[in-house]
Write a protein that holds these residues in place. Structure first.
Motif, short mmCIF file in Angstrom:
data_model
loop_
_atom_site.label_atom_id
_atom_site.label_comp_id
_atom_site.label_asym_id
_atom_site.label_seq_id
_atom_site.Cartn_x
_atom_site.Cartn_y
_atom_site.Cartn_z
N ALA A 110 -16.79 70.06 -47.07
CA ALA A 110 -16.23 71.40 -46.88
C ALA A 110 -15.53 71.51 -45.53
O ALA A 110 -14.43 72.07 -45.42
CB ALA A 110 -17.33 72.45 -46.99
N ARG A 111 -16.13 70.95 -44.49
CA ARG A 111 -15.51 70.98 -43.17
C ARG A 111 -14.22 70.18 -43.15
O ARG A 111 -13.22 70.59 -42.55
CB ARG A 111 -16.49 70.44 -42.14
CG ARG A 111 -16.00 70.57 -40.74
CD ARG A 111 -17.05 70.18 -39.75
NE ARG A 111 -16.54 70.37 -38.40
CZ ARG A 111 -17.19 70.05 -37.32
NH1 ARG A 111 -18.40 69.53 -37.42
NH2 ARG A 111 -16.67 70.24 -36.14
N ALA A 112 -14.21 69.02 -43.81
CA ALA A 112 -12.99 68.21 -43.88
C ALA A 112 -11.89 68.95 -44.63
O ALA A 112 -10.71 68.89 -44.25
CB ALA A 112 -13.29 66.87 -44.56
N GLU A 113 -12.26 69.66 -45.67
CA GLU A 113 -11.27 70.43 -46.44
C GLU A 113 -10.69 71.57 -45.60
O GLU A 113 -9.50 71.84 -45.63
CB GLU A 113 -11.91 70.98 -47.71
CG GLU A 113 -10.95 71.60 -48.68
CD GLU A 113 -10.00 70.60 -49.31
OE1 GLU A 113 -8.86 71.00 -49.63
OE2 GLU A 113 -10.39 69.43 -49.47
N LEU A 114 -11.54 72.24 -44.84
CA LEU A 114 -11.07 73.33 -43.98
C LEU A 114 -10.14 72.81 -42.88
O LEU A 114 -9.26 73.53 -42.42
CB LEU A 114 -12.24 74.08 -43.36
CG LEU A 114 -13.00 75.00 -44.31
CD1 LEU A 114 -14.23 75.56 -43.64
CD2 LEU A 114 -12.10 76.11 -44.81
N ALA A 115 -10.33 71.58 -42.46
CA ALA A 115 -9.46 71.00 -41.44
C ALA A 115 -8.05 70.76 -42.00
O ALA A 115 -7.08 70.73 -41.25
CB ALA A 115 -10.05 69.70 -40.92
N ARG A 116 -7.93 70.58 -43.31
CA ARG A 116 -6.62 70.33 -43.93
C ARG A 116 -5.87 71.61 -44.26
O ARG A 116 -4.70 71.56 -44.63
CB ARG A 116 -6.80 69.51 -45.20
CG ARG A 116 -7.19 68.08 -44.94
CD ARG A 116 -7.18 67.30 -46.22
NE ARG A 116 -8.32 67.70 -47.03
CZ ARG A 116 -9.28 66.88 -47.44
NH1 ARG A 116 -9.23 65.62 -47.13
NH2 ARG A 116 -10.27 67.33 -48.17
#
Length: 72
Positions: A23-29
């Motif tokens: 989820a954090r990686a997705e929010l970074a994108r």
């Protein structure tokens, strides 16, 4: 019925940690709007809401007047 594969499941805590990492990686994108875009969008929404309020208020006045004529 779907056939199960014999892949072992990860422990429950590891799946939760993995979910939050993904989820954090997705929010970074995510491409977040700039401050100016947010201000412009907010102004457009407020302007639309104001005109909708005026139009609905005018409709209310007209129909209140017409129902007042009918009820006489």
């Amino acid at each position: 019925m779907a056939e199960r594969t014999d892949t072992p499941r990860r422990p429950f805590f590891q799946r939760i940690v993995n979910y939050f990492r993904e989820a954090r990686a997705e929010l970074a994108r995510v491409t977040w709007p700039t401050r100016e875009e947010i201000i412009q969008s907010t102004q457009a929404i407020l302007l639309f809401a104001f005109f909708a309020m005026v139009i609905l208020g005018l409709y209310d006045l007209v129909f209140r007047f017409l129902t007042g004529l009918i009820n006489r």
